[in-house]
Design a protein around this motif. Structure first.
Motif, PDB file in Angstrom:
ATOM      1  N   THR A 138      60.085   0.839  12.825  1.00 39.41           N
ATOM      2  CA  THR A 138      58.880   1.437  13.420  1.00 39.41           C
ATOM      3  C   THR A 138      58.913   1.407  14.931  1.00 39.41           C
ATOM      4  OG1 THR A 138      57.825  -0.705  13.223  1.00 39.41           O
ATOM      5  CG2 THR A 138      57.312   0.901  11.529  1.00 39.41           C
ATOM      6  N   GLY A 139      59.736   0.564  15.529  1.00 43.65           N
ATOM      7  CA  GLY A 139      59.751   0.439  16.984  1.00 43.65           C
ATOM      8  C   GLY A 139      58.826  -0.674  17.443  1.00 43.65           C
ATOM      9  N   GLY A 140      59.158  -1.210  18.604  1.00 41.20           N
ATOM     10  CA  GLY A 140      58.469  -2.399  19.088  1.00 41.20           C
ATOM     11  C   GLY A 140      57.000  -2.197  19.392  1.00 41.20           C
ATOM     12  N   ILE A 141      56.647  -1.018  19.889  1.00 45.75           N
ATOM     13  CA  ILE A 141      55.240  -0.801  20.247  1.00 45.75           C
ATOM     14  C   ILE A 141      54.378  -0.859  19.006  1.00 45.75           C
ATOM     15  CG2 ILE A 141      53.579   0.919  21.066  1.00 45.75           C
ATOM     16  CD1 ILE A 141      55.400   1.527  23.333  1.00 45.75           C
ATOM     17  N   GLU A 142      54.762  -0.102  17.991  1.00 43.29           N
ATOM     18  CA  GLU A 142      53.956  -0.079  16.770  1.00 43.29           C
ATOM     19  C   GLU A 142      53.956  -1.445  16.097  1.00 43.29           C
ATOM     20  OE1 GLU A 142      53.837   2.198  12.551  1.00 43.29           O
ATOM     21  OE2 GLU A 142      54.514   3.375  14.262  1.00 43.29           O
TER      22      GLU A 142
ATOM     23  N   GLN B 295      51.617  -3.663  17.994  1.00 41.26           N
ATOM     24  CA  GLN B 295      50.228  -3.257  17.755  1.00 41.26           C
ATOM     25  C   GLN B 295      49.750  -3.739  16.385  1.00 41.26           C
ATOM     26  OE1 GLN B 295      50.631   0.974  18.418  1.00 41.26           O
ATOM     27  NE2 GLN B 295      50.000   0.810  20.556  1.00 41.26           N
ATOM     28  N   ARG B 296      50.636  -3.702  15.408  1.00 44.56           N
ATOM     29  CA  ARG B 296      50.249  -4.193  14.073  1.00 44.56           C
ATOM     30  C   ARG B 296      49.915  -5.670  14.112  1.00 44.56           C
ATOM     31  NH1 ARG B 296      54.568  -1.480   9.917  1.00 44.56           N
ATOM     32  NH2 ARG B 296      54.037   0.659  10.462  1.00 44.56           N
ATOM     33  N   LEU B 297      50.739  -6.429  14.842  1.00 43.21           N
ATOM     34  CA  LEU B 297      50.472  -7.866  14.957  1.00 43.21           C
ATOM     35  C   LEU B 297      49.135  -8.103  15.647  1.00 43.21           C
ATOM     36  CD1 LEU B 297      53.967  -9.145  16.104  1.00 43.21           C
ATOM     37  CD2 LEU B 297      52.926  -9.440  13.845  1.00 43.21           C
ATOM     38  N   LYS B 298      48.887  -7.338  16.699  1.00 44.26           N
ATOM     39  CA  LYS B 298      47.678  -7.544  17.487  1.00 44.26           C
ATOM     40  C   LYS B 298      46.434  -7.080  16.739  1.00 44.26           C
ATOM     41  CE  LYS B 298      49.689  -9.527  20.828  1.00 44.26           C
ATOM     42  NZ  LYS B 298      49.521 -10.994  20.880  1.00 44.26           N
ATOM     43  N   ALA B 299      46.626  -6.261  15.700  1.00 42.28           N
ATOM     44  CA  ALA B 299      45.489  -5.804  14.895  1.00 42.28           C
ATOM     45  C   ALA B 299      45.193  -6.773  13.758  1.00 42.28           C
ATOM     46  CB  ALA B 299      45.782  -4.406  14.333  1.00 42.28           C
ATOM     47  N   ASP B 300      46.046  -7.763  13.587  1.00 46.80           N
ATOM     48  CA  ASP B 300      45.886  -8.701  12.473  1.00 46.80           C
ATOM     49  C   ASP B 300      45.182  -9.963  12.965  1.00 46.80           C
ATOM     50  OD1 ASP B 300      46.801 -11.058  10.726  1.00 46.80           O
ATOM     51  OD2 ASP B 300      47.426  -9.322   9.551  1.00 46.80           O
ATOM     52  N   ASN B 301      44.033 -10.262  12.363  1.00 47.17           N
ATOM     53  CA  ASN B 301      43.232 -11.392  12.855  1.00 47.17           C
ATOM     54  C   ASN B 301      43.947 -12.727  12.810  1.00 47.17           C
ATOM     55  OD1 ASN B 301      40.965 -10.091  13.741  1.00 47.17           O
ATOM     56  ND2 ASN B 301      40.035 -10.023  11.707  1.00 47.17           N
ATOM     57  N   ASN B 302      44.830 -12.904  11.835  1.00 43.45           N
ATOM     58  CA  ASN B 302      45.517 -14.197  11.731  1.00 43.45           C
ATOM     59  C   ASN B 302      46.673 -14.330  12.699  1.00 43.45           C
ATOM     60  OD1 ASN B 302      43.880 -14.996   9.555  1.00 43.45           O
ATOM     61  ND2 ASN B 302      45.150 -13.745   8.174  1.00 43.45           N
ATOM     62  N   LEU B 303      47.150 -13.214  13.240  1.00 43.54           N
ATOM     63  CA  LEU B 303      48.377 -13.233  14.029  1.00 43.54           C
ATOM     64  C   LEU B 303      48.170 -12.833  15.482  1.00 43.54           C
ATOM     65  CD1 LEU B 303      50.704 -11.510  11.403  1.00 43.54           C
ATOM     66  CD2 LEU B 303      50.301 -13.966  11.732  1.00 43.54           C
TER      67      LEU B 303
ATOM     68  N   ALA C 213      54.956  -2.434  27.488  1.00 45.91           N
ATOM     69  CA  ALA C 213      54.414  -3.720  27.043  1.00 45.91           C
ATOM     70  C   ALA C 213      52.894  -3.646  26.976  1.00 45.91           C
ATOM     71  CB  ALA C 213      54.855  -4.828  27.995  1.00 45.91           C
ATOM     72  N   LYS C 214      52.311  -2.966  27.952  1.00 48.81           N
ATOM     73  CA  LYS C 214      50.859  -2.843  27.989  1.00 48.81           C
ATOM     74  C   LYS C 214      50.374  -2.005  26.803  1.00 48.81           C
ATOM     75  CE  LYS C 214      47.278  -1.582  31.255  1.00 48.81           C
ATOM     76  NZ  LYS C 214      47.059  -0.198  31.591  1.00 48.81           N
ATOM     77  N   ASP C 215      51.047  -0.889  26.533  1.00 49.66           N
ATOM     78  CA  ASP C 215      50.665  -0.052  25.388  1.00 49.66           C
ATOM     79  C   ASP C 215      50.761  -0.838  24.089  1.00 49.66           C
ATOM     80  OD1 ASP C 215      50.358   2.041  27.111  1.00 49.66           O
ATOM     81  OD2 ASP C 215      52.242   3.033  26.575  1.00 49.66           O
ATOM     82  N   ALA C 216      51.769  -1.678  24.007  1.00 48.43           N
ATOM     83  CA  ALA C 216      51.987  -2.446  22.785  1.00 48.43           C
ATOM     84  C   ALA C 216      50.953  -3.551  22.635  1.00 48.43           C
ATOM     85  CB  ALA C 216      53.392  -3.043  22.800  1.00 48.43           C
ATOM     86  N   GLY C 217      50.382  -3.977  23.761  1.00 47.17           N
ATOM     87  CA  GLY C 217      49.448  -5.105  23.722  1.00 47.17           C
ATOM     88  C   GLY C 217      50.149  -6.441  23.877  1.00 47.17           C
ATOM     89  N   ALA C 218      51.402  -6.414  24.343  1.00 49.15           N
ATOM     90  CA  ALA C 218      52.155  -7.662  24.517  1.00 49.15           C
ATOM     91  C   ALA C 218      51.608  -8.447  25.710  1.00 49.15           C
ATOM     92  CB  ALA C 218      53.634  -7.352  24.726  1.00 49.15           C
ATOM     93  N   GLU C 219      51.734  -9.775  25.635  1.00 45.69           N
ATOM     94  CA  GLU C 219      51.231 -10.624  26.719  1.00 45.69           C
ATOM     95  C   GLU C 219      52.080 -10.513  27.975  1.00 45.69           C
ATOM     96  OE1 GLU C 219      48.700 -11.752  23.687  1.00 45.69           O
ATOM     97  OE2 GLU C 219      50.831 -11.309  23.598  1.00 45.69           O
TER      98      GLU C 219
END
Length: 122
Positions: A62-66, A69-77, A95-101
């Motif tokens: 899926t690529g790193g951005i998606e 984003q999936r991780l950041k959409a998951d409440n536990n992760l 990195a910003k688009d992906a939501g990475a720290e």
């Protein structure tokens, strides 16, 4: 309570990077898990619950951005910090688009890798 090894997951399809990073991080006492793709990423991460995740931009499928984003959409992760790495010149915006720290430009040297990780877990 025994000391809990810090756990890190590396998502990268480049075996050389995985082996170098694994070696360096294990030397520093990390428990390192590596994956060459990010399929079922929620299951992979949930099964390990790492302290930090390193995500490559060009990870299959899926690529790193998606994937991030999936991780950041998951409440536990979503609390797990993600370090995004890429050889792209626009890594900051990726990195910003992906939501990475934070992010690390490839090629990086190992001191940079250590600095970035240590800043995150401080």
């Amino acid at each position: 309570m025994g000391t809990h090894a810090k756990k890190i997951i590396l998502f990268d399809d480049d075996d050389d990077i995985l082996s170098i990073c694994t070696y360096i991080l294990e030397e520093q006492g990390w428990e390192v898990h590596t994956f060459g793709n990010c399929n079922e990423i929620i299951d992979k991460v949930s099964g390990i619950m790492p302290d930090v995740i390193l995500m490559d931009n060009w990870i299959p499928d899926t690529g790193g951005i998606e994937a991030t984003q999936r991780l950041k959409a998951d409440n536990n992760l979503k609390h797990i910090p993600v370090i995004y790495f890429s050889a792209n010149s626009d890594i900051q915006s990726l990195a910003k688009d992906a939501g990475a720290e934070t992010y690390l430009a490839k090629p990086f040297d190992l001191e940079e890798l250590e600095d970035v990780i240590n800043k995150l877990i401080r």
